[in-house]
Write a protein that holds these residues in place. Structure first.
Motif, short mmCIF file in Angstrom:
data_model
loop_
_atom_site.label_atom_id
_atom_site.label_comp_id
_atom_site.label_asym_id
_atom_site.label_seq_id
_atom_site.Cartn_x
_atom_site.Cartn_y
_atom_site.Cartn_z
N LYS A 66 0.85 -1.20 0.00
CA LYS A 66 0.00 0.00 0.00
C LYS A 66 0.88 1.25 0.00
CE LYS A 66 -3.95 -0.04 0.03
NZ LYS A 66 -4.78 -0.18 -1.21
N GLY A 67 1.98 1.18 0.74
CA GLY A 67 2.92 2.30 0.77
C GLY A 67 3.50 2.57 -0.62
N VAL A 68 3.83 1.50 -1.33
CA VAL A 68 4.34 1.66 -2.71
C VAL A 68 3.29 2.39 -3.56
CG1 VAL A 68 4.96 0.44 -4.82
CG2 VAL A 68 5.83 -0.37 -2.62
N LEU A 81 8.47 5.72 -0.44
CA LEU A 81 7.94 6.92 0.22
C LEU A 81 9.05 7.64 0.97
CD1 LEU A 81 4.67 5.55 1.89
CD2 LEU A 81 4.76 7.34 0.13
N GLU A 87 2.28 11.19 -4.91
CA GLU A 87 2.90 12.47 -4.52
C GLU A 87 3.30 13.28 -5.75
OE1 GLU A 87 2.46 13.02 -1.54
OE2 GLU A 87 1.92 10.97 -1.03
N GLN A 127 0.95 4.38 -2.54
CA GLN A 127 0.82 5.78 -2.11
C GLN A 127 1.98 6.64 -2.60
OE1 GLN A 127 0.28 4.56 1.86
NE2 GLN A 127 -1.94 4.81 1.83
N SER A 128 3.15 6.01 -2.78
CA SER A 128 4.31 6.80 -3.21
C SER A 128 4.12 7.38 -4.61
CB SER A 128 5.58 5.96 -3.16
OG SER A 128 5.66 5.08 -4.26
N THR A 185 9.08 1.05 0.05
CA THR A 185 7.86 1.65 -0.49
C THR A 185 8.14 2.76 -1.49
OG1 THR A 185 7.79 3.27 1.30
CG2 THR A 185 6.54 1.23 1.62
#
Lengths: 305, 306
Positions: free
Chosen positions: A297-299, B198, A305, A301-302, B196
């Motif tokens: 999920k983090g991937v 991020l 941006e 979300q990245s 990630t």
């Protein structure tokens, strides 16, 4: 018999093209891609690779154009199940709708819109080369079973028979959860690892420390399956090792890795997320699947941006 | 005037060298000759939180650099061993201070000389804009403590020197609580960022949904806490709170491991996550999630380096 393929991507196209060759079956293909639908209607649906087929299904992007069908076969990515079945449910008022999608939760989503649902899992794979043309990479079996007591096994057998006669070998069973969970566990233990590391399936498996992490994920999935009383039809570990062989899938990039490389939404919510959700309903801890779920999920979300 | 040699002129080394050059005689040891030449010719420029340019001596051969009272090893952890080898028999009168991330830097240095050793961890950050220009980004402190052959007073003296140069520093009688705080913070934040893509932003503290990253970050910190406590160390600062505070600054810092992965360079994984996972195993503490993160980043590195 009239069958509608809901979601005519690569795997949906394999079913649509092959089934359309049967004399006694009328095939409709519903998809949101105008280009693919137009190409199918103009030039037919061509498969190449593991089999050479040109099918002639009726393709449409307009759900209202669908006639009443005996069967639906949902083959969208798992995150599109809900909108796809919501749009097409009117065509299946008197029919049964089968899913052969990846992950967990598809049957439940379909059952919110139609009465009779068929659980399923399928192994054939391919990719769309261009609108109307699909590369058939892997032949493989499909297993179908009633989702609950509202779906007669005889109807499941009727659909399985049509698929088998069309060259897509399909078994009808009373309980399809075993094959489904074997594939879910396989996918949830390997796809995200490929997606997070960038490694092909074979390279994931040849690193002993990473293979051990895969086994940790498999063990959590097995525990969640066991807690529901599901007997796996065989050990997912065997499937993982088999797929790692050079002549099978050593160099294969998991579909989730392909999604990540193309920055497309992944099916992680229905794989790792599905195992976590069902595990928590049955009091089975799934810490590794939770971690993997959050990382993928983090991937995703990245990219926002 | 104190004589300082800074070995390694990445962003941390450059920030230390430039600031210290205002209050001490500073020479910089670089790996590349053109880097040293650029520093000799143009000096070292700092922008951001400070704005100045200072002349510094620089070279690539330790035996050609002037003697020093303080030798700061500011290279990346992956470069420390060869650096320590090249320093053998040199700078006999110097106290050596390590500022590497992770664990084990002091032991590596101690194997190559009998210098008195100070440990340091730094929380400041900078961005290099070329060989002679570094931007001073985060003005958080550098923490210093005795390791071997040094005292708390030695650590305080170096902290005062760094403070007088315009950076933040603090001395501690025992640095291990701070080192472990940073180790666990770094293993967690760097690992999650590298996997990630991020930067260290609000996602790392989010816990609203079941799949939010904050849960994983907190679980990773909890495993680290159990390892630290098995090693006899209580955190100086709680890494989870450090994480929350850092993500509230509104500044999206790219951890070095993320930058390394994006540039397809070797990362500091072994000296950070590897050190933590090995400590867990040594103390018999289960750390399945830290182990998973370590294995995943290692495999990701392999995807572009093998």
């Amino acid at each position: 018999m009239r069958i509608c393929i809901v979601g005519c991507g690569a795997v949906g196209s394999l079913f649509a093209a092959n089934l359309s060759l049967l004399e006694d079956v009328e095939v409709w293909a519903y998809d949101v891609s105008e280009a693919h639908v137009d190409a199918i209607n103009e030039r037919g649906l061509r498969l190449t690779g593991a089999g050479e087929v040109v099918g002639r299904p009726h393709a449409t992007t307009d759900p209202q154009a669908l006639p009443a069908c005996d069967f639906g076969l949902v083959v969208t990515k798992a995150m599109h199940t809900e909108p796809a079945i919501a749009a097409t449910a009117h065509a299946f008022t008197d029919g049964c709708v089968a899913t052969v999608q990846n992950g967990l939760g598809n049957e439940e989503a379909i059952a919110r819109h139609v009465e009779r649902v068929i659980r399923g899992t399928t192994f054939p794979a391919g990719k769309i080369l261009e609108p109307g043309v699909v590369q058939w990479d892997v032949k493989g079996a499909t297993t179908l079973g009633p989702y609950d007591e509202r779906t007669p096994l005889a109807e499941v057998e009727r659909l399985a028979d049509a698929c088998t006669r069309a060259g897509m070998p399909t078994h009808a069973v009373a309980d399809a959860r075993g094959p489904q969970w074997r594939k879910v566990i396989f996918n949830a233990a390997t796809n995200p690892i490929g997606a997070l590391t960038g490694l092909t399936h074979g390279r994931v498996c040849e690193r002993p420390d990473l293979r051990a992490l895969v086994s940790g994920l498999v063990d959590e999935g097995k525990a969640v399956a066991a807690a529901q009383g599901i007997a796996l039809d065989s050990d997912p570990e065997e499937l993982i090792d088999h797929a790692a062989r050079p002549e099978v899938g050593y160099a294969h990039k998991a579909s989730m890795l392909q999604d990540v490389e193309a920055r497309r939404a992944t099916e992680i919510d229905y794989l790792s997320g599905g195992i976590v959700r069902v595990g928590s309903e049955h009091g089975v801890p799934t810490p590794l699947n939770e971690a993997i779920w959050a990382l993928v999920k983090g991937v995703e979300q990245s990219w926002l941006e | 005037m104190t004589r300082v040699v800074v070995a390694g002129a990445g962003s941390i080394g450059s920030l230390l060298a430039a600031h210290l050059a205002r209050v001490a005689e500073v020479a910089v040891l670089t790996r590349r000759e053109e880097h040293a030449a650029a520093l000799r010719e143009h000096g070292l420029r700092v922008s951001g939180r400070s704005e100045f340019t200072v002349p510094v001596a620089a070279g690539t051969d330790p035996s050609l650099l002037p003697e020093a009272d303080l030798l700061i090893l500011a290279c990346k952890g992956t470069d420390l061993e060869p650096l320590a080898v090249s320093l053998e028999g040199r700078f006999a009168g110097a106290t050596v201070m390590t500022v590497q991330n992770g664990l084990g830097a002091e032991e590596i240095v101690a194997a190559h000389g009998s210098w008195p050793l100070l440990s340091a961890v730094t929380f400041m950050s900078g961005t290099r804009h070329g060989d002679e220009h570094v931007e001073y980004v985060l003005d958080t402190a550098t923490w210093i403590g005795p390791f071997q052959g040094t005292t708390y007073e030695d650590a305080r003296r170096v902290a005062r020197l760094i403070e007088s140069a315009g950076l933040k520093a603090e001395a501690f009688p025992d640095l291990r609580p701070a080192q472990w705080s940073k180790l666990v913070f770094n293993a967690t934040v760097n690992g999650v960022a590298a996997l990630t893509g991020l930067p260290h932003d609000f996602h790392f503290a989010e816990t609203e949904r079941l799949s939010d990253l904050g849960h994983l970050v907190r679980d990773l910190v909890d495993e680290g806490r159990a390892v630290a406590s098995a090693a006899g160390v209580d955190f100086q600062d709680d890494p989870w709170e450090m994480n929350v505070l850092a993500t509230q600054r509104g500044f999206r810092h790219s951890p070095s491991m993320l930058e390394d992965v994006e540039a397809r360079r070797p990362t500091e994984l072994e000296s950070i996550n590897g050190a933590l996972v090995r400590a867990a195993r040594r103390h018999g503490v289960p750390a399945p999630l830290q182990t998973a993160v370590y294995r995943l980043v290692k495999a990701k590195e392999a995807s572009y380096s093998e």
